[in-house]
Design a protein around this motif. Structure first.
Motif: not given
Length: 278
Positions: A112-117
């Motif tokens: 699934q996607e990678t989220l960069a906070y």
């Protein structure tokens, strides 16, 4: 590099048994597990679902995923949720994936996607290698910041490293301070979601132009996209690169392209892994 604060390692070994079924063996150390191995397409194709119970990485955390697909086996690896790189105070968080695909084997790396906070310091590396006669799909969708929550990617940086043997390499820093990259017309042009789909094989690929043309139709609604075919002495790579504003839209578009190419290249159904529907 300083010692990892909360390291985790998972090793997957997929092999074909005497009856033609792909079986998966896993070893883990730390909070990274093989949740389940499924065979929704028959015994020859194994779907491995990976989970990271903490739900994300902060500074000092490191995840290592090592995948070995033996001769003739077919392994699809995915996750039930996004990989999240949270805000880091000083040290870097990292996820490093290394996979080897044996002779005549197939791998599908479809997390699934990678989220960069905002405020993250992160490294996301995927290194894939193919033996003669092997082939693979790899998909990566990266979202910068949390626009739906009103949290722009105004601080932090992430290194994205995507590599397919000696055939293709994409490596670069996505830094919130680099406004030319994030907002310039030669960069992301104000968009904050990047998607990449790669198909690679070690032999010459026939019919590449038709595959690219049909894929372009499936990406028509996205603001920025590009498709290309790379051919060389080590084999062929099909690439779809897209930029958008919503993770879901980019993800669904790349899934449509993967379905098309999977059906044409492998004569296999292009349906999504079952875990994505839960």
């Amino acid at each position: 590099m300083s010692e990892a604060r909360w390291p985790a390692r998972l090793t997957l070994a997929a092999a074909r048994d005497g009856a033609g079924a792909t079986r998966v063996h896993a070893r883990h150390d730390g909070p990274l597990r093989l949740l389940k191995t499924l065979h929704p397409e028959g015994e020859g194709v194994a779907h491995a679902v990976l989970v990271h119970p903490p739900g994300g990485l902060v500074g000092g955390d490191r995840l290592d995923i090592d995948i070995d697909v033996a001769e003739g086996a077919h392994l699809l690896v995915t996750t039930p949720a996004a990989t999240r790189f949270y805000r880091s105070n000083a040290s870097e968080a990292a996820q490093v994936v290394v996979a080897r695909v044996g002779e005549g084997a197939r791998l599908e790396w479809l997390p699934q996607e990678t989220l960069a906070y905002p405020g993250c310091l992160a490294r996301n590396e995927v290194r894939l290698s193919l033996a003669p006669g092997a082939s693979l799909f790899a998909c990566e969708v990266l979202g910068l910041g949390l626009p739906a929550a009103g949290q722009a990617f105004d601080k932090g940086r992430l290194l994205q490293h995507l590599e397919v043997g000696g055939q293709w390499l994409d490596r670069g820093w996505l830094d919130a301070a680099d406004r030319a990259l994030l907002d310039g017309p030669c960069g992301l042009a104000g968009h904050r979601v990047l998607g990449t789909l790669a198909y690679a094989q070690t032999t010459t690929l026939a019919g590449a132009e038709a595959l690219l043309a049909d894929a372009r139709e499936r990406l028509a609604e996205l603001p920025l996209c590009g498709l290309t075919h790379l051919a060389g002495a080590r084999g062929s790579v099909l690439l779809a690169r897209v930029v958008g504003d919503e993770v879901e839209a980019v993800t669904l578009a790349l899934r449509r392209v993967r379905a098309l190419w999977r059906e044409r290249l492998w004569a296999l159904p292009g349906g999504d892994p079952r875990i994505w529907a839960t």
